[in-house]
Design an enzyme around this catalytic site. Structure first.
Site, mmCIF file in Angstrom:
data_model
loop_
_atom_site.group_PDB
_atom_site.id
_atom_site.type_symbol
_atom_site.label_atom_id
_atom_site.label_comp_id
_atom_site.label_asym_id
_atom_site.label_seq_id
_atom_site.Cartn_x
_atom_site.Cartn_y
_atom_site.Cartn_z
ATOM 1 N N CYS A 153 0.877 -1.166 0.005
ATOM 2 C CA CYS A 153 0.011 0.024 0.013
ATOM 3 C C CYS A 153 0.858 1.200 0.137
ATOM 4 O O CYS A 153 0.830 2.113 -0.798
ATOM 5 C CB CYS A 153 -0.946 0.066 1.275
ATOM 6 N N HIS A 154 1.794 1.247 1.133
ATOM 7 C CA HIS A 154 2.521 2.541 0.948
ATOM 8 C C HIS A 154 3.973 2.066 1.222
ATOM 9 O O HIS A 154 4.622 3.249 1.822
ATOM 10 C CB HIS A 154 1.985 3.418 2.122
ATOM 11 N N GLY A 155 4.255 0.991 0.783
ATOM 12 C CA GLY A 155 5.900 0.759 1.088
ATOM 13 C C GLY A 155 6.429 0.598 2.129
ATOM 14 O O GLY A 155 7.650 1.189 2.623
#
Lengths: 190, 485, 330
Positions: A153-155
């Site tokens: 999703c956001h690393g």
């Protein structure tokens, strides 16, 4: 007693508002409404059957070395990972002081009935501590920069002990309550 | 929302600002605080407030129950019991909701009888009364839909009977029935649509209630004298605090009775059979609706004869719907110019008779139509021996006590084996609930016809000049009986 | 006005009386002589009796009757048979765990290979059902599905007394006798066994020997009990078609597919209580009353508090009302 229109009694009504009996009545009525409201609010809490279904026995003997299984308990995902010697060594060799959420690998394991640790098995929550996505792991072929898990999703990158190493997540993957029922079965509860 | 002049004056800058944009405070002041209300309203006039509380209780508990209820034939029954067992305070909320329906109807019936007695349906309050009838109709619909949701035996077979009523309508009936059920029988799809509608209708009731209150506030309250307000200063008091406190007192008394049911007899108004999960193959021995629909059920079952081309089944349905429809045209059926039955000595007696007829119809609705109304007056059953002799069916009857049985037995022994003799008891003819309901049904409709003719011929008592004068007169009467202060 | 008041006050009363129409034909169930401890405003369940009742259910009833709405954890709930204040969460109660584990259930979730395994039950599992579905239950019981007992207490009028009366109300052994309705026949050819018919025997009940409840009603005649059917005076039904005697004076009750189950000493109570028929019926009826509505004692005690509260509020409102209206004649 004479009958006078009530509108001329506005003064008396104002006196009345400060009368003890009216205040007491209002307070008691309010108290009752609050008690009923409590019942209406308490029912939002988990029901007894929901609470009862919040533990699970997991057979760890069938997890392949270097692999993991994912289980749902009360709808929440959990990872049970069978770590290789290399992964264990990587998890233990990290300088804890440099971590965002400092924890040693041993602190993240629960002891067996005889008090020893089974370092091969790591149990963590399967929700990224950033915004709750489910990270990918060995089964998806992507373990991130640190060999553990990667949240697409956001690393966020987690290491082989499930600790946050890179990315926006603030905390390590939490370790749930679990205990060894036997050498090959663990019981995980919420 | 009121027909009188506003008495509200904004006091500070903010309320002045608000009053020119959205006069919410003015509205509240005029409708719920300063609203001039006749000062002679008795406790029968508190049921409006009680009903508002009932509606709020039903909506609040209903929304909560919907959070836990599962509208499926496999899950409905178990999910209701889960609410009773596992959901925190679920048992309380469900029992409040289930008994709340009965309390709602109890209050609405008293409210309606009050309107009937004091002539609250007469000009200029016809719309107010009709809106009340609409609310009542919506309540019946909601209650019927809600009773299906626990998916017990009564839920299932009761719904079967009611949807079957629509099947009696000529030509389109069967299509309507299929359309209601969403299939050849009541099933999952029916349960789901009934649940959706059961959630919707209470909000439609709430909307109708707003109109009802609006229609009340234009002409203002009727009152026990039926004489309109002549002098606001002398005849009325502001709604708050005078009627807020009186209504609150009545509401709490009502809640005590409500609580007795919820905590000590939560299932007494229901049927034990509804705790048996629905089984389409087995019909309970005794299907009856909830108590509040029993009078109409009695009317439905009272009609057992065809009328010309109209079959009995359709005729029963017509009479049942007519029993409700007649309420809608009541403002024009009653020809009397005098509102309150206080001043209509003859109509008053018939009113009490009408109340009794409604209660007795309820009694008939609960009873088996083929049972004797007064079993003590029914004679002993007679014994009948049926047999075949020379290829013909024949019977032989015996009356009396044990002797008759022995005689019948001796007679049977004389018959040859191929006569296939069998013995049965036939109840003596008597006055059955079926007959009683038919008489009561005609009394029910007769009352409305009577109101028409009575208004033309009746000589009413002298009406008081005003509400104020009527109150003074009563107080003088009681003051002369009690030594003055 | 007075008549109006009396009439309207009668509305609720009459309607309640009307809707509580009794089921016809069966003897009125009676409670045990000592009454039920859970009835009344402050009644509580007798925990020892609940435990014995569970034992009766487990050892006798559960071989045919399911209780699908109960979980083993419920046994350890506050007010339940095996509640232990040391374990507020019944899932942790070791006794409840042990009871659950005695029952092998088919796991509701498939294993890794997709099959459903039998495993010992956990407290979170629902009671083991004797049959996988209604059809299996029907097939095993001559066409009659043994009803689920979870809410039988609420599903019958006067639930606990009904269960108690039914279970202990089968007639005594002495009233039954056998009657030959067709003699055995060799079919006319003594050597050929294929055309032989065995004697047809009927079980009949001598109604004159029946003692039902506390009534001293006397019945004269014989009740014919068909195979697989058992007479019980508390069973709702109609005995007239099976009665040889005056049809106007047939015994109350009906026939059910369950033979008498409680025979003195059939269970051995772990607390040493003598297992008489009445004792077992009493215990299992109380257990089913608890199971049917486990929250009923909470309900009644909360009700008491609510009543006191509403009483106080009524008094306060009365004074408020009197004070506000004191200057207005109405």
């Amino acid at each position: 007693m004479t009958d006078t229109p009530a509108h001329d009694h506005s003064e008396t009504i104002d006196d009345d508002r400060r009368n003890f009996i009216h205040i007491a009545t209002g307070a008691v009525a309010f108290g009752g409404a609050a008690m009923f409201a409590w019942a209406a609010i308490d029912q939002w809490n988990p029901a007894a059957d929901t609470k009862a279904a919040s533990a699970l026995d997991v057979d760890i003997s069938k997890i392949p070395l270097g692999g993991e299984i994912r289980v749902l308990i009360g709808g929440k995902p959990f990872f049970v990972r069978h770590r290789t010697q290399g992964e264990i060594a990587a998890a233990e060799s990290v300088n804890v002081a440099t971590l965002r959420d400092p924890q040693t690998d041993d602190e993240r394991l629960h002891a067996k009935a005889d008090g020893t640790l089974n370092r091969a098995i790591l149990v963590t929550s399967g929700s990224c501590t950033h915004l709750g996505c489910v990270p990918v792991g060995p089964a998806q072929g992507n373990t991130g920069d640190f060999g553990g898990w990667y949240c697409p999703c956001h690393g966020s990158h987690y290491d082989t002990s499930g600790r946050i190493r890179k990315g926006p997540a603030p905390k390590n993957l939490p370790v749930p309550d679990y205990n060894y029922v036997s050498d090959s079965v663990i019981n995980i509860s919420l | 929302m009121s027909g009188h002049e506003s008495s509200y004056t904004p006091t500070n800058a903010f309320t002045k600002w608000l009053d020119t944009r959205l006069p919410l405070v003015r509205f509240a002041q005029d409708t719920a605080i300063n609203f001039p209300t006749p000062k002679n309203l008795n406790y029968w006039y508190t049921f409006g407030g009680i009903l508002a509380v009932c509606l709020v209780i039903q909506i609040v508990t209903g929304v909560i129950l919907a959070m836990h209820y599962e509208a499926s034939v496999d899950g409905a029954f178990a999910s209701v019991e889960r609410i009773m067992r596992d959901v925190p305070y679920g048992w309380l909320l469900r029992y409040i909701h289930a008994n709340g329906a009965s309390m709602f109807f109890l209050a609405v019936y008293l409210h309606m009888f009050r309107g009937l007695y004091y002539g609250s349906y007469k000009a200029p309050r016809e719309i107010l009364w009709i809106l009340g009838c609409v609310i009542y109709l919506l309540m019946m619909g909601t209650a019927f839909l809600g009773y299906m949701l626990p998916w017990g035996q009564m839920s299932y077979h009761g719904s079967n009977v009611i949807t079957g009523l629509f099947g009696a309508i000529p030509l389109v009936g069967e299509s309507i029935q299929t359309w209601l059920m969403g299939g050849p029988s009541i099933g999952n799809q029916t349960l789901q649509r009934f649940f959706a509608l059961h959630y919707l209708l209470p909000f439609m009731i709430a909307g109708a209630v707003i109109l009802h209150v609006w229609a009340l506030h234009v002409p203002g309250n009727n009152n026990p004298t039926g004489v309109e307000v002549k002098d606001v200063a002398k005849d009325t008091v502001p709604f708050h605090p005078y009627y807020t406190v009186k209504d609150a007192f009545a509401i709490v008394i009502f809640l005590i009775m409500f609580a007795v049911f919820v905590f000590y007899a939560p299932n007494v108004l229901g049927h034990a059979d509804n705790y048996v999960e629905a089984n389409p193959l087995v019909t309970p021995a005794h299907i009856v609706p909830e108590w509040y629909l029993l009078p109409f059920y009695a009317v439905l079952r009272a009609i057992t004869f065809d009328l010309g081309p109209i079959p009995a089944k359709l005729l029963g349905v017509i009479f049942m719907f007519a029993a409700i429809a007649v309420l809608f045209i009541l403002p024009w059926l009653d020809t009397s110019k005098v509102k309150s039955m206080r001043y209509r000595p003859v109509a008053k007696q018939f009113f009490f008779g009408f109340v009794a007829v409604c209660l007795l119809l309820g009694w008939c609705g609960a009873a088996n139509p083929d049972d004797a109304v007064i079993p003590a007056l029914q004679g002993d059953p007679k014994l009948v021996v049926s047999y075949t002799a020379d290829g013909q069916e024949a019977t032989s009857e015996y009356k009396g006590g044990n002797e008759a049985y022995l005689d019948a037995k001796r007679f049977m022994e004389t018959l040859p084996a191929d006569a296939n003799a069998s013995l049965s008891a036939v109840p003596a003819p008597t006055f059955l609930f079926r007959h009683f309901s038919l008489i009561l049904t005609f009394c029910y409709f007769g009352f409305f016809v009577l109101l028409f003719f009575l208004g033309l011929t009746e000589k009413p008592k002298e009406l008081p000049e005003s509400i104020h004068k009527s109150v003074l007169k009563r107080h003088k009467a009681s003051a002369s009986a009690v030594p003055a202060e | 006005m007075k008549a109006f008041r009396i009439l309207t006050a009668g509305l609720a009363g009459l309607m309640i009386a009307a809707s509580a129409h009794a089921a016809g034909g069966a003897a009125h169930p009676h409670e045990p002589e000592e009454g039920w401890p859970f009835e009344g405003v402050t009644g509580q369940f007798d925990q020892a009796s609940l435990q014995r009742g569970y034992q009766v259910y487990q050892e006798i009833c559960s071989s045919c009757h399911s209780m699908k709405l109960l979980s083993y954890r419920n046994l350890g709930d506050p007010g339940g048979p095996f509640y232990d204040p040391e374990y507020p969460n019944p899932n942790d109660n070791p006794f409840v765990k042990a009871i659950a584990a005695q029952n092998e259930i088919l796991s509701p979730t498939p294993n890794d290979a997709g099959d459903f395994d039998f495993r010992p039950a956990t407290p979170a599992d629902t009671f083991r059902s004797p049959y996988p579905n209604d059809n299996a239950a029907r097939a095993a019981n001559g066409g009659a599905v043994p009803p689920d007992l979870s809410v039988i207490y609420k599903a019958r009028h006067d639930g606990a007394s009904y269960v108690y009366s039914l279970l202990s109300g089968y007639p005594d052994e002495e009233v039954y006798s056998e009657r030959v309705v067709a003699e055995a026949s060799d079919g006319g050819t003594p050597d050929d066994e294929s055309d032989d018919t065995p004697a047809q025997v009927q079980t009949v009940i001598d109604a004159s020997k029946l003692h039902i409840g506390h009534g001293d009603e006397h019945y004269e005649g014989y009740l014919i009990q068909n195979p697989g059917q058992y007479y019980n005076p508390y069973m709702p039904g109609d005995t007239v078609p099976q009665f040889e005697g005056d049809p106007r004076h047939a015994p109350p009750g009906g026939f059910l597919a369950m033979p008498p189950q409680l025979i003195a000493g059939r269970v051995e109570y772990s607390d040493g209580t003598e297992a008489t028929v009445e004792q077992m019926a009493h215990d299992v009826a109380q257990f089913l009353a608890w199971a049917g509505e486990p929250k009923q004692t909470n309900r009644k005690s909360l009700g008491l508090a609510v009543m006191v509260y509403l009483g106080i509020l009524t008094i306060l409102l009365w004074f408020s009302y009197k004070r506000i209206w004191r200057n207005v004649e109405h």
